[in-house]
Design an enzyme around this catalytic site. Structure first.
Site, PDB file in Angstrom:
ATOM      1  N   HIS A  22       1.651   4.492  -2.815  1.00  0.00           N
ATOM      2  CA  HIS A  22       1.792   5.941  -2.620  1.00  0.00           C
ATOM      3  C   HIS A  22       3.170   6.407  -3.101  1.00  0.00           C
ATOM      4  O   HIS A  22       3.298   7.457  -3.751  1.00  0.00           O
ATOM      5  CB  HIS A  22       1.660   6.289  -1.136  1.00  0.00           C
ATOM      6  CG  HIS A  22       0.267   6.353  -0.619  1.00  0.00           C
ATOM      7  ND1 HIS A  22      -0.736   7.072  -1.226  1.00  0.00           N
ATOM      8  CD2 HIS A  22      -0.292   5.786   0.492  1.00  0.00           C
ATOM      9  CE1 HIS A  22      -1.856   6.963  -0.517  1.00  0.00           C
ATOM     10  NE2 HIS A  22      -1.608   6.179   0.523  1.00  0.00           N
TER      11      HIS A  22
ATOM     12  N   HIS B 125       3.337   6.767  -6.703  1.00  0.00           N
ATOM     13  CA  HIS B 125       2.569   7.947  -7.116  1.00  0.00           C
ATOM     14  C   HIS B 125       3.451   9.199  -7.059  1.00  0.00           C
ATOM     15  O   HIS B 125       3.336  10.103  -7.899  1.00  0.00           O
ATOM     16  CB  HIS B 125       1.354   8.094  -6.194  1.00  0.00           C
ATOM     17  CG  HIS B 125       0.276   8.976  -6.724  1.00  0.00           C
ATOM     18  ND1 HIS B 125      -0.841   9.310  -5.983  1.00  0.00           N
ATOM     19  CD2 HIS B 125       0.112   9.602  -7.913  1.00  0.00           C
ATOM     20  CE1 HIS B 125      -1.631  10.085  -6.690  1.00  0.00           C
ATOM     21  NE2 HIS B 125      -1.064  10.285  -7.856  1.00  0.00           N
TER      22      HIS B 125
ATOM     23  N   HIS C 151       0.829  -1.209   0.000  1.00  0.00           N
ATOM     24  CA  HIS C 151       0.000   0.000   0.000  1.00  0.00           C
ATOM     25  C   HIS C 151       0.866   1.262   0.000  1.00  0.00           C
ATOM     26  O   HIS C 151       0.685   2.164  -0.831  1.00  0.00           O
ATOM     27  CB  HIS C 151      -0.916  -0.012   1.226  1.00  0.00           C
ATOM     28  CG  HIS C 151      -1.786   1.193   1.364  1.00  0.00           C
ATOM     29  ND1 HIS C 151      -3.099   1.212   0.987  1.00  0.00           N
ATOM     30  CD2 HIS C 151      -1.522   2.444   1.836  1.00  0.00           C
ATOM     31  CE1 HIS C 151      -3.623   2.415   1.208  1.00  0.00           C
ATOM     32  NE2 HIS C 151      -2.674   3.175   1.735  1.00  0.00           N
ATOM     33  N   GLU C 152       1.779   1.322   0.935  1.00  0.00           N
ATOM     34  CA  GLU C 152       2.609   2.528   1.029  1.00  0.00           C
ATOM     35  C   GLU C 152       3.512   2.686  -0.193  1.00  0.00           C
ATOM     36  O   GLU C 152       3.785   3.807  -0.628  1.00  0.00           O
ATOM     37  CB  GLU C 152       3.434   2.506   2.319  1.00  0.00           C
ATOM     38  CG  GLU C 152       2.601   2.579   3.581  1.00  0.00           C
ATOM     39  CD  GLU C 152       1.612   3.738   3.602  1.00  0.00           C
ATOM     40  OE1 GLU C 152       1.905   4.805   3.008  1.00  0.00           O
ATOM     41  OE2 GLU C 152       0.537   3.576   4.195  1.00  0.00           O
TER      42      GLU C 152
END
Length: 692
Positions: free
Chosen positions: A476, A479, A472-473
């Site tokens: 990010h 991104h 998940h991180e």
């Protein structure tokens, strides 16, 4: 202080433009930040005083360039106080919170700059601007308006004072939660205290004790999620589970200096006043005007739909827990400190899944390799370890990213372990966002996790949930790292809040792909790949517990919305009583409860980022479940055509286009809700559970 010896007042010569971490002292920040704020004020005065007619270049692009030094310093302070803080750094953070907020208000209310920006905004559609430039003009203008630029002089003073006090209170809130987390330790001694705990939990608890200087016989349970959740899952000692759970659930609520209840009440009063200055009756309406949802109705419809489906699922799980308790001769109902314990026993019985069997295949080292391999197969980027580059703490691993053409394209810092000087949770941040307008070609992005650190010489083994957090991180992180924009304000994760979780939650899907598991989930001792039979069992079991997880999360999101939708300027009064009453109205099962209670709900009160916006994880999950189906439909989780669309329209685009436009450009249509419901096992056809 001799300013000549302040490394924050000189250009940084460290590799990649990293701060000179070894030379920085807490006392360096105040002077440097004051100087950087003064520099930006001069930049803004120069923009506002121009005699030339306002243009995009001399006003909008210039405003986007301003404050670059201040941004770097503020990012440095924010990262250190979150990840490697100290009492001296915390004092600096408290001291500077209000001045930094006052400066931000002054920037966005600067009369000369805003007059020029406002004139350009009024004629924006006749300026012949490229789409990205038009988006920048609109976003900067909205930033200023939402910060009070159109208010009268007295109202601007009131507004600036509100923002300064909020900054101070939110800083204190976060520091109080950290203090409660750092102070607590449940010391376990002897086999009776350790009953039921598998070896990997014992090893993590022993390491936590060693880090706290306790003797070799001691084990310690801290309030780090990667330690306390396994303890609540496996400990046979119900009395100790209750002790740990009560400490965990009451963070920020203990009487004394770290009690956050009065702080929350004051924050809510100030947020309501902030909203009223903009003509809104409540803070939720003010916040949600600048979101994909657009207002409370869309948020309530989504949360309500999922809530009504999740409650029966949680009740079915509760009945399964009761049946398991009875089979073990245990009477009564499951309490909050019992749920994970009995849920794990149901999971083991129904699906033959045991974390002690699973975790040896999920070493942190292997999972980091999996992250990088998936990123390379999807986007062509490659990560290379840079042990020669020093970060702010020895735990931090540094990697250089190379793009598909082999060019150095960014720096990735990964800080994976819990420690007393680091706030809880997991998050992504930056030291520098990519921006051609600011001359930043290589972003510097940070991932923070809070995994329980293994003993020296031993591998850190992750649960499947821990591995999902890692993915998940990193979503990010990608991104931020893959951002390909011109203007700083539009770079990386600086998108609407209910869009920002899409890249992170979407990247989680690759962890569950069988070919990724076969390639990277290998036993840390033998190197053997995870057996297909175990993969099959993991896939079959993935929906177990989703009723509990969905109710816990959605309840938190609904309480967040309710408390920020209050129109009474006096606020709720007793915030804990408000929380309890809201949960009772919703029909929250007491043994489930909120994922984050208000006194330690850092998403809401350590800053404004997720206030009236905790729903965004579910909103983004609608997007990510639908988005991953594009790969399913292509028949390949690494389909190059779909991956290129994903890179172009989601990961690289930043905030250069409206997020709805970005999503439909990738998917060809708006998302459907059904993939989310199917993912969580909340569709009627999938509601049944196999018999024990």
């Amino acid at each position: 202080m001799n300013t000549k010896n302040n490394p924050l007042l000189s250009p940084w010569s460290s590799p990649f433009g990293l701060p000179p971490f070894d030379d920085i002292r807490p006392e360096h920040f105040a002077v440097a930040l004051q100087a950087a704020m003064a520099e930006q004020r001069l930049e803004l005065d120069a923009i506002g005083a121009q005699v030339a007619t306002p243009s995009f270049d001399n006003t909008v692009a210039a405003l986007d360039r301003s404050g670059a030094w201040l941004y770097r310093l503020d990012a440095l302070l924010s990262n250190l106080t979150a990840s490697a803080t100290s009492p001296a750094l915390q004092a600096v953070q408290r001291e500077l919170a209000a001045p930094l907020a006052a400066h931000d208000s002054a920037v966005k209310m600067h009369p000369g700059v805003f007059a020029r920006l406002d004139a350009l905004h009024a004629q924006r559609h006749s300026l012949g601007l490229e789409p990205e430039a038009l988006r920048l003009l609109e976003r900067l203008h909205l930033d200023c308006v939402r910060a009070g630029a159109r208010l009268g002089p007295q109202a601007q003073q009131r507004y600036a004072a509100i923002m300064q006090e909020l900054a101070t209170l939110c800083t204190q809130f976060a520091q109080n939660v950290l203090a409660d987390e750092a102070a607590y330790q449940l010391v376990l001694r002897g086999e009776a205290d350790l009953a039921g705990l598998p070896d990997f939990v014992r090893a993590a608890a022993r390491q936590a004790a060693a880090e706290r200087g306790l003797d070799e016989a001691a084990h310690v349970i801290t309030l780090n999620r990667s330690l306390i959740e396994p303890f609540l899952t496996y400990s046979d000692r119900r009395d100790l589970r209750e002790q740990a759970w009560r400490a965990w659930s009451r963070r920020g609520e203990m009487p004394g200096e770290t009690d956050n209840r009065a702080l929350i009440q004051r924050i809510l009063v100030l947020r309501n006043a902030q909203a009223r200055e903009h003509g809104f009756d409540n803070y939720a309406d003010y916040v949600l005007t600048d979101s994909m949802a657009g207002g409370q109705q869309a948020v309530r419809e989504l949360l309500g739909e999922v809530w009504q489906r999740a409650l029966p699922a949680a009740e079915r799980e509760r009945q399964a827990l009761i049946a398991m308790m009875r089979s073990h001769g245990v009477a009564g109902e499951p309490e909050a400190w019992d749920w994970r314990y009995w849920s794990e026993k149901v999971r083991q019985a129904r699906y033959d899944i045991d974390d002690a069997e699973v975790k040896p295949y999920f070493s942190l080292e292997r999972m980091v390799e999996a992250l990088f391999d998936c990123a390379q197969r999807l986007f062509g980027v490659r990560f290379e370890a840079r042990p020669d580059v020093r970060a702010y703490h020895p735990d931090v691993q540094v990697y250089e990213m190379f793009d598909a053409q082999g060019r150095s394209a960014g720096l990735f810092l990964q800080d994976n372990f819990a420690r007393a000087t680091k706030r809880s949770g997991a998050w992504m941040s930056d030291f520098a966002y990519q921006s051609r307008n600011r001359g930043v070609d290589r972003p510097i992005i940070v991932n923070n996790n809070n995994f329980a650190k293994a003993a020296p010489g031993q591998p850190t083994l992750l649960s499947f949930d821990d591995a999902r957090t890692l993915f998940h991180e990193f979503g990010h992180g990608l991104h931020g790292l893959l951002s390909n924009v011109t203007y700083h304000r539009l770079a990386g994760t600086q998108v609407l809040r209910d869009f920002v979780e899409l890249p992170s939650q979407l990247f989680e899907h690759w962890l569950g792909e069988p070919e990724v598991l076969r390639r990277h989930a290998r036993h840390w001792q033998t190197g053997e790949p995870i057996p297909q039979a175990l993969i099959d069992r993991l896939q079959t079991a993935r929906r177990w517990g989703q009723g509990y997880e969905t109710v816990s999360y959605t309840g938190s999101a609904l309480v967040d919305l309710e408390i920020h939708a209050l129109s009474d300027p006096a606020g709720p009064g007793d915030v804990v009583a408000f929380e309890q009453a809201a949960l009772q109205r919703l029909g929250m099962p007491p043994a489930v409860g909120m994922r984050h209670r208000l006194p330690h709900f850092q998403h809401l009160f350590a800053g404004a980022g997720y206030a009236a916006g905790y729903y965004v994880y579910l909103w983004a999950e609608v997007l990510d479940a639908d988005a991953f189906n594009a790969f399913v439909e292509a028949g390949n989780p690494f389909d190059p055509t779909v991956a290129q669309r994903l890179l172009r329209h989601i990961y690289a685009v930043g905030d250069t286009v409206d997020p709805t436009t970005a999503y439909t450009s990738f998917r060809g249509r708006l998302p459907a809700l059904e993939p989310l419901l199917a993912k969580r096992g909340l569709l009627p056809a999938e509601a049944g559970l196999p018999a024990p």
